[in-house]
Design a protein around this motif. Structure first.
Motif, PDB file in Angstrom:
ATOM      1  N   GLU A 148       0.835  -1.201   0.000  1.00 45.97           N
ATOM      2  CA  GLU A 148       0.000   0.000   0.000  1.00 45.97           C
ATOM      3  C   GLU A 148       0.876   1.259   0.000  1.00 45.97           C
ATOM      4  O   GLU A 148       1.964   1.284   0.585  1.00 45.97           O
ATOM      5  CB  GLU A 148      -0.903  -0.008   1.228  1.00 45.97           C
ATOM      6  CG  GLU A 148      -1.925   1.115   1.241  1.00 45.97           C
ATOM      7  CD  GLU A 148      -2.976   0.941   2.330  1.00 45.97           C
ATOM      8  OE1 GLU A 148      -3.415   1.955   2.874  1.00 45.97           O
ATOM      9  OE2 GLU A 148      -3.330  -0.223   2.618  1.00 45.97           O
ATOM     10  N   ASP A 149       0.400   2.306  -0.642  1.00 47.53           N
ATOM     11  CA  ASP A 149       1.118   3.579  -0.701  1.00 47.53           C
ATOM     12  C   ASP A 149       1.018   4.274   0.661  1.00 47.53           C
ATOM     13  O   ASP A 149      -0.067   4.633   1.110  1.00 47.53           O
ATOM     14  CB  ASP A 149       0.508   4.464  -1.793  1.00 47.53           C
ATOM     15  CG  ASP A 149       1.332   5.713  -2.062  1.00 47.53           C
ATOM     16  OD1 ASP A 149       2.154   6.084  -1.197  1.00 47.53           O
ATOM     17  OD2 ASP A 149       1.169   6.321  -3.133  1.00 47.53           O
ATOM     18  N   LEU A 150       2.165   4.466   1.313  1.00 49.49           N
ATOM     19  CA  LEU A 150       2.195   5.047   2.648  1.00 49.49           C
ATOM     20  C   LEU A 150       2.656   6.503   2.645  1.00 49.49           C
ATOM     21  O   LEU A 150       2.906   7.084   3.703  1.00 49.49           O
ATOM     22  CB  LEU A 150       3.132   4.233   3.555  1.00 49.49           C
ATOM     23  CG  LEU A 150       2.827   2.745   3.694  1.00 49.49           C
ATOM     24  CD1 LEU A 150       3.893   2.067   4.532  1.00 49.49           C
ATOM     25  CD2 LEU A 150       1.451   2.516   4.298  1.00 49.49           C
ATOM     26  N   HIS A 151       2.766   7.092   1.457  1.00 53.07           N
ATOM     27  CA  HIS A 151       3.333   8.436   1.345  1.00 53.07           C
ATOM     28  C   HIS A 151       2.578   9.451   2.199  1.00 53.07           C
ATOM     29  O   HIS A 151       3.191  10.230   2.952  1.00 53.07           O
ATOM     30  CB  HIS A 151       3.333   8.883  -0.119  1.00 53.07           C
ATOM     31  CG  HIS A 151       3.918  10.243  -0.320  1.00 53.07           C
ATOM     32  ND1 HIS A 151       5.242  10.519  -0.079  1.00 53.07           N
ATOM     33  CD2 HIS A 151       3.350  11.420  -0.725  1.00 53.07           C
ATOM     34  CE1 HIS A 151       5.478  11.794  -0.338  1.00 53.07           C
ATOM     35  NE2 HIS A 151       4.344  12.366  -0.714  1.00 53.07           N
ATOM     36  N   SER A 211      10.049   7.918  -7.555  1.00 54.41           N
ATOM     37  CA  SER A 211       8.896   7.648  -6.693  1.00 54.41           C
ATOM     38  C   SER A 211       8.800   6.188  -6.282  1.00 54.41           C
ATOM     39  O   SER A 211       8.474   5.864  -5.134  1.00 54.41           O
ATOM     40  CB  SER A 211       7.598   8.063  -7.406  1.00 54.41           C
ATOM     41  OG  SER A 211       7.581   9.452  -7.635  1.00 54.41           O
ATOM     42  N   GLU A 212       9.108   5.294  -7.211  1.00 53.18           N
ATOM     43  CA  GLU A 212       8.980   3.863  -6.901  1.00 53.18           C
ATOM     44  C   GLU A 212       9.939   3.447  -5.785  1.00 53.18           C
ATOM     45  O   GLU A 212       9.554   2.734  -4.851  1.00 53.18           O
ATOM     46  CB  GLU A 212       9.257   3.040  -8.168  1.00 53.18           C
ATOM     47  CG  GLU A 212       8.940   1.570  -8.010  1.00 53.18           C
ATOM     48  CD  GLU A 212       9.097   0.816  -9.315  1.00 53.18           C
ATOM     49  OE1 GLU A 212       9.316  -0.413  -9.255  1.00 53.18           O
ATOM     50  OE2 GLU A 212       9.011   1.445 -10.400  1.00 53.18           O
ATOM     51  N   ILE A 213      11.181   3.889  -5.891  1.00 54.89           N
ATOM     52  CA  ILE A 213      12.165   3.555  -4.857  1.00 54.89           C
ATOM     53  C   ILE A 213      11.782   4.199  -3.520  1.00 54.89           C
ATOM     54  O   ILE A 213      11.910   3.586  -2.459  1.00 54.89           O
ATOM     55  CB  ILE A 213      13.571   4.008  -5.292  1.00 54.89           C
ATOM     56  CG1 ILE A 213      14.042   3.158  -6.470  1.00 54.89           C
ATOM     57  CG2 ILE A 213      14.563   3.895  -4.135  1.00 54.89           C
ATOM     58  CD1 ILE A 213      15.382   3.575  -7.041  1.00 54.89           C
ATOM     59  N   LEU A 257      11.177   2.406   0.050  1.00 48.94           N
ATOM     60  CA  LEU A 257      11.913   2.803   1.253  1.00 48.94           C
ATOM     61  C   LEU A 257      10.952   3.112   2.399  1.00 48.94           C
ATOM     62  O   LEU A 257      11.197   2.726   3.548  1.00 48.94           O
ATOM     63  CB  LEU A 257      12.778   4.027   0.965  1.00 48.94           C
ATOM     64  CG  LEU A 257      14.096   3.783   0.238  1.00 48.94           C
ATOM     65  CD1 LEU A 257      14.762   5.107  -0.103  1.00 48.94           C
ATOM     66  CD2 LEU A 257      15.031   2.938   1.093  1.00 48.94           C
ATOM     67  N   GLU A 258       9.867   3.818   2.097  1.00 45.03           N
ATOM     68  CA  GLU A 258       8.872   4.141   3.118  1.00 45.03           C
ATOM     69  C   GLU A 258       8.304   2.873   3.740  1.00 45.03           C
ATOM     70  O   GLU A 258       8.185   2.768   4.967  1.00 45.03           O
ATOM     71  CB  GLU A 258       7.745   4.972   2.501  1.00 45.03           C
ATOM     72  CG  GLU A 258       8.142   6.386   2.148  1.00 45.03           C
ATOM     73  CD  GLU A 258       7.102   7.117   1.314  1.00 45.03           C
ATOM     74  OE1 GLU A 258       7.247   8.335   1.125  1.00 45.03           O
ATOM     75  OE2 GLU A 258       6.142   6.457   0.841  1.00 45.03           O
ATOM     76  N   ARG A 259       7.971   1.896   2.895  1.00 44.96           N
ATOM     77  CA  ARG A 259       7.403   0.639   3.413  1.00 44.96           C
ATOM     78  C   ARG A 259       8.412  -0.100   4.287  1.00 44.96           C
ATOM     79  O   ARG A 259       8.054  -0.624   5.350  1.00 44.96           O
ATOM     80  CB  ARG A 259       6.934  -0.247   2.257  1.00 44.96           C
ATOM     81  CG  ARG A 259       5.618   0.213   1.627  1.00 44.96           C
ATOM     82  CD  ARG A 259       5.071  -0.801   0.655  1.00 44.96           C
ATOM     83  NE  ARG A 259       5.834  -0.846  -0.579  1.00 44.96           N
ATOM     84  CZ  ARG A 259       5.578  -0.095  -1.650  1.00 44.96           C
ATOM     85  NH1 ARG A 259       4.586   0.774  -1.638  1.00 44.96           N
ATOM     86  NH2 ARG A 259       6.314  -0.210  -2.738  1.00 44.96           N
TER      87      ARG A 259
END
Length: 203
Positions: free
Chosen positions: A76-79, A164-166, A170-172
């Motif tokens: 999931e996108d956590l941005h 953005s993908e990297i 990294l966030e996850r």
């Protein structure tokens, strides 16, 4: 438990001043033993009830944590969540340092050292003083706005650099790592707390 019961009988016998040659079947002694047994069973029941309460709380917490982990592992996108984390952290740091006194009394050097532990902050105290006119013109809200603008700008610059993908990956990874570490620490603390409360309940 056997030792506990024996000590209870011993105390009752001593307190009642019962001679050694009185048969153990004496009604007074039998009632005292029954009363002691009832107290022990009540304490044991309360202890078990407390353990069940802890288990119930832990299960609810576990469901929340596993739900968060599932979100991370499913990609999931956590941005947006990370952005909120950043803002909340900045607000907490500022609140701790500016809760009391006037701006001239705040230890902004200590606050900036805390910011530097988070990220390479570019805004300086002097920048804020210049923008506000002097130290007295600085407010907690002004600090928060300036630092949040700075950290978000640097975050976006880093994302452009990495892609953005990297950055999402990294966030996850960071969220998963911190989540697991904090969950382990929480479980250790809960075990310690449960043991302490259990010992107090047993008295």
């Amino acid at each position: 438990m056997r030792l506990f019961k024996a000590q209870m009988v011993e105390r009752v016998m001593a307190m009642a001043n019962v001679p050694d040659d009185v048969p153990i079947e004496n009604k007074m002694v039998t009632r005292a033993i029954a009363s002691a047994q009832s107290q022990v069973e009540t304490q044991n029941f309360e202890t078990r009830k407390n353990v069940l309460k802890y288990d119930e709380v832990l299960n609810r917490q576990r469901e929340v944590i596993y739900g968060e982990r599932r979100r991370v592992l499913e990609g999931e996108d956590l941005h947006e969540q990370i952005q909120h984390f950043m803002d909340d952290t900045i607000d907490d740091y500022i609140r701790q340092e500016t809760a009391e006194g006037f701006a001239e009394e705040w230890d902004l050097d200590r606050l900036w050292n805390a910011f530097k532990q988070l990220y390479p902050v570019k805004v300086t105290v002097e920048d804020l003083e210049d923008a506000a006119g002097d130290r007295a013109g600085i407010t907690a809200e002004f600090i928060a706005e300036s630092i949040k603008d700075d950290i978000h700008e640097q975050y976006e610059a880093r994302e452009k650099q990495l892609g953005s993908e990297i950055m999402r990956e990294l966030e996850r990874r960071v969220v998963l790592s911190v989540l697991d570490r904090k969950w382990r620490e929480h479980l250790y603390e809960m075990d310690y707390l449960q043991e302490g409360i259990g010992l107090r309940a047993m008295a």
